[in-house]
Design an enzyme around this catalytic site. Structure first.
Site, mmCIF file in Angstrom:
data_model
loop_
_atom_site.group_PDB
_atom_site.id
_atom_site.type_symbol
_atom_site.label_atom_id
_atom_site.label_comp_id
_atom_site.label_asym_id
_atom_site.label_seq_id
_atom_site.Cartn_x
_atom_site.Cartn_y
_atom_site.Cartn_z
ATOM 1 N N CYS A 54 0.816 -1.216 0.000
ATOM 2 C CA CYS A 54 0.000 0.000 0.000
ATOM 3 C C CYS A 54 0.849 1.265 0.000
ATOM 4 C CB CYS A 54 -0.928 -0.019 1.210
ATOM 5 S SG CYS A 54 -0.049 0.155 2.781
ATOM 6 N N ALA A 105 3.027 1.843 2.988
ATOM 7 C CA ALA A 105 4.241 1.022 2.940
ATOM 8 C C ALA A 105 5.325 1.725 2.115
ATOM 9 C CB ALA A 105 3.947 -0.352 2.349
ATOM 10 N N ARG A 161 12.139 -4.950 6.479
ATOM 11 C CA ARG A 161 12.748 -4.710 5.168
ATOM 12 C C ARG A 161 14.262 -4.943 5.157
ATOM 13 N NH1 ARG A 161 13.329 0.506 2.822
ATOM 14 N NH2 ARG A 161 13.438 0.539 0.551
ATOM 15 N N HIS A 219 5.750 6.537 -2.484
ATOM 16 C CA HIS A 219 7.073 7.076 -2.824
ATOM 17 C C HIS A 219 6.946 8.549 -3.179
ATOM 18 C CE1 HIS A 219 7.912 2.793 -4.510
ATOM 19 N NE2 HIS A 219 8.174 2.831 -3.213
HETATM 20 FE FE1 CFM Z 1 12.990 0.630 -5.432
HETATM 21 FE FE2 CFM Z 1 12.484 -1.742 -5.600
HETATM 22 FE FE3 CFM Z 1 11.013 -0.073 -4.104
HETATM 23 FE FE4 CFM Z 1 13.590 -0.688 -3.401
HETATM 24 FE FE5 CFM Z 1 12.538 -2.671 -1.834
HETATM 25 FE FE6 CFM Z 1 11.460 -3.699 -4.045
HETATM 26 FE FE7 CFM Z 1 9.955 -2.061 -2.518
HETATM 27 MO MO1 CFM Z 1 10.599 -4.396 -1.735
HETATM 28 S S1 CFM Z 1 14.420 -1.034 -5.286
HETATM 29 S S2 CFM Z 1 12.558 1.129 -3.376
HETATM 30 S S3 CFM Z 1 14.387 -1.534 -1.565
HETATM 31 S S4 CFM Z 1 11.180 -0.254 -6.171
HETATM 32 S S5 CFM Z 1 12.669 -4.600 -2.565
HETATM 33 S S6 CFM Z 1 12.161 -3.738 -6.198
HETATM 34 S S7 CFM Z 1 9.426 -3.766 -3.547
HETATM 35 S S8 CFM Z 1 10.826 -2.387 -0.677
HETATM 36 S S9 CFM Z 1 9.129 -0.136 -2.990
HETATM 37 C C1 HCA Z 2 6.832 -3.339 0.989
HETATM 38 C C2 HCA Z 2 8.172 -3.833 1.468
HETATM 39 C C3 HCA Z 2 8.701 -5.005 0.696
HETATM 40 C C4 HCA Z 2 7.919 -6.277 0.966
HETATM 41 C C5 HCA Z 2 8.676 -7.485 0.553
HETATM 42 C C6 HCA Z 2 7.976 -8.780 0.356
HETATM 43 C C7 HCA Z 2 10.171 -5.184 1.141
HETATM 44 O O1 HCA Z 2 6.527 -3.380 -0.207
HETATM 45 O O2 HCA Z 2 6.091 -2.869 1.811
HETATM 46 O O3 HCA Z 2 6.831 -8.843 -0.101
HETATM 47 O O4 HCA Z 2 8.633 -9.779 0.618
HETATM 48 O O5 HCA Z 2 11.031 -5.168 0.298
HETATM 49 O O6 HCA Z 2 10.410 -5.349 2.326
HETATM 50 O O7 HCA Z 2 8.674 -4.722 -0.678
#
Ligand code: CFM
Ligand code: HCA
Length: 537
Positions: free
Chosen positions: A59, A62, A93, A191
């Protein structure tokens, strides 16, 4: 055998879609592309998931609280909402940090207002103020961020007014985020909200005198499993002063003077491009994309930085580092690659890693047959090809009509401007690439993949490795396929930089070299149904 190219997955696609009601099938089809890098293909992305479908997505809260703000150690991230929202964002995370002796680190705490029924009915602002006072008394932080969870928007608590009032009362920097989970269609909206508020309330607060000859920020590197530590080492050795990372191993102060940098490097474009754009517009700081996932990518990115600064000493130092590190990398690769070559991988992750990690797999001779993002936008898929012709649906709720969102309209204008600016600087616009132009012909690209589709993909491709997150892990392993988490790295990492690439090679040798998952069989497949009987029979 893929030596003659990947199989055409059109029939698989039809089979997947046949399961859906007509309207849904029509919509899902637009999010699937049989890839052809020689064509300018379009994919539908960043639209609302159809209710009832088991998505991988998270969401807006998150994306804002957990992802962008989470890894900064000395800000108190106070969640205004029921306790569950905090619990699920509590250090899951694996973003790491290294405070100096005596420095604040609040990352192991979960701060929440713990809203109750009474607050939902009568309002929670008074409780939020009290929580801020309590946090001040106990921790005396430099800054507090307030994060709105779903009920906050529904009952109309004004976190921004509370932030202003408490900033006045306490004298420290306090700001709020309207990042209710239901806003937008995924983490991606979070973001954007985080970027806007950090830029408005933090960046530029502090001017710092120049300490290094080459000053940079690293944007979109969150230090998962220690990735940022690897990169910090490389920059330091090269004589590049890393002012601030948004946001991994980061402090709020470093963000305050980040506007004094000469250059911004953008690692995860999806989550942080907004700050890069805003810094360029307000402070004239140029930026470009880098990829420190894979050894070749790391070498290329370091060289690009040296090229930007155009300094003989820096160039020589970078070449020295690349030569030394690549020798180590090549030695491990030579040992591992014969065992991994020809294997097939699939990856469905977030908004950048499903692309970046393909480079690491390529280095091991592993082909990515199918991939997709959870919440990326069209530019992340199509890269330089996207200058979309847009039809907007104001609230992105109309699943039939919507083609792209408002973000993407802004992006189109940005992209045209960006292309012009890059060309004026003599830079190649084709550096601005996405996932699809870099994937093989006939690979299947799927946005916001769901559980039904995942099962069908595995049945068709029989991949040797599936990369995703915790929600997919055990389902996929039960289907006989090893799953590597590319979010948390399971318990491993770092995987960025040269050392990271070596770690990943060794991990893949281990995971691809075992048949253990194929031996795991559900007991009901081989044994008759267990029949119960009564003890007194
Ligand atoms: Fe960028 Fe990602 Fe994301 Fe990320 Fe992540 Fe991710 Fe995420 Mo999980 S590089 S910031 S550190 S888009 S692993 S592929 S899904 S938390 S929002
Ligand atoms: C997020 C965080 C997450 C979840 C990872 C997962 C992460 O999207 O809220 O589903 O295992 O990297 O910790 O993407």
């Amino acid at each position: 055998d893929i030596t003659n190219g990947l199989p055409d997955p059109s029939e698989l696609m039809d089979e997947i879609l046949a399961k859906y009601p007509t309207k849904i099938a029509k919509k899902r089809k637009k999010g699937m592309v049989v890839n052809d890098p020689s064509e300018e293909q379009e994919i539908q992305a960043n639209i609302r998931t159809i209710p009832g479908i088991i998505t991988q997505r998270g969401c807006t809260y998150a994306g804002c609280k957990g992802v962008v703000l989470g890894p900064t150690r000395d800000i108190i991230n106070l969640v205004h909402g029921p306790i569950g929202c905090s619990f699920y964002a509590w250090l899951t995370r694996r973003n790491q940090t290294r405070p100096a002796e005596g420095e604040d680190n609040f990352m192991m705490y979960a701060f929440s207002t713990d809203m109750q029924d009474e607050n939902i009915v009568f309002g929670g602002e008074a409780k939020l103020k009290d929580a801020i006072r309590e946090a001040m008394e106990l921790f005396n932080p430099k800054a507090i961020g307030i994060f709105s969870t779903c009920p906050v928007g529904l009952i109309g608590d004004d976190v921004h007014a509370v932030a202003r009032e408490m900033k006045e009362e306490t004298g420290i920097n306090i700001f709020g985020f309207s990042c209710e989970g239901y806003r937008g269609v995924s983490q991606s909206a979070g973001h954007h909200i985080a970027n806007n508020q950090v830029f408005k309330n933090v960046v530029g607060l502090n001017d710092r005198d120049r300490k290094g000859k080459f000053q940079i920020n690293l944007l979109g590197e969150y230090n998962i499993g220690g990735d940022a530590f690897e990169l910090e080492r490389l920059f330091e050795e090269a004589g590049i002063e890393l002012l601030s990372t948004f946001s991994g191993n980061s402090t709020i102060k470093s963000m305050e003077y980040s506007h004094t940098a000469d250059l911004n490097l953008v690692m995860c474009h999806r989550s942080i491009n907004y700050i890069a754009e805003m810094m360029e517009e307000k402070y004239g700081i140029p930026w470009f994309k880098v990829n420190f996932i894979s050894a070749e990518g790391t070498a290329k990115s370091l060289r690009k930085v040296a090229e930007f600064f155009d300094d003989a000493e820096l160039t020589a130092k970078v070449e020295e580092i690349v030569a030394r590190e690549m020798a180590k990398v090549e030695a491990v690769k030579a040992a591992v690659k014969p065992k991994t070559e020809g294997k097939l991988a699939m990856m469905f992750v977030g908004g950048s890693r499903a692309h970046h990690y393909q480079d690491l797999f390529n280095e091991l001779g592993v082909t990515t047959v199918s991939a997709g993002y959870e919440f990326a936008h069209r530019d992340d898929y199509e890269g330089r090809h996207v200058i979309p012709n847009i039809k907007i649906d104001a609230d992105s709720r109309n699943i039939e009509e919507i083609t792209v969102t408002k973000d993407e309209e802004l992006f189109r204008d940005d992209l045209v401007a960006k292309k012009k600016a890059m060309e004026e600087k003599g830079m190649e616009f084709s550096d601005y690439v996405g996932m699809m132009p870099e994937m093989k012909k006939n690979s299947l690209v799927i946005d916001d993949v769901n559980h039904w589709e995942t099962e069908k993909l595995i049945e068709f491709y029989k991949p040797d490795m599936f990369c995703a997150g915790i929600k997919e892990k055990y389902v996929v392993q039960k289907l006989g396929v090893p799953l590597k988490q590319l979010h948390s790295y399971d318990y491993g990492g770092p995987y960025a930089g040269f050392e990271g690439a070596i770690n990943f090679y060794v991990e893949m040798e281990r995971m691809l070299g075992t048949d253990i998952w194929k031996m795991v069989d559900a007991p009901w497949k081989s044994e008759p149904e267990i029949v119960g009987s009564f003890a007194f029979n």
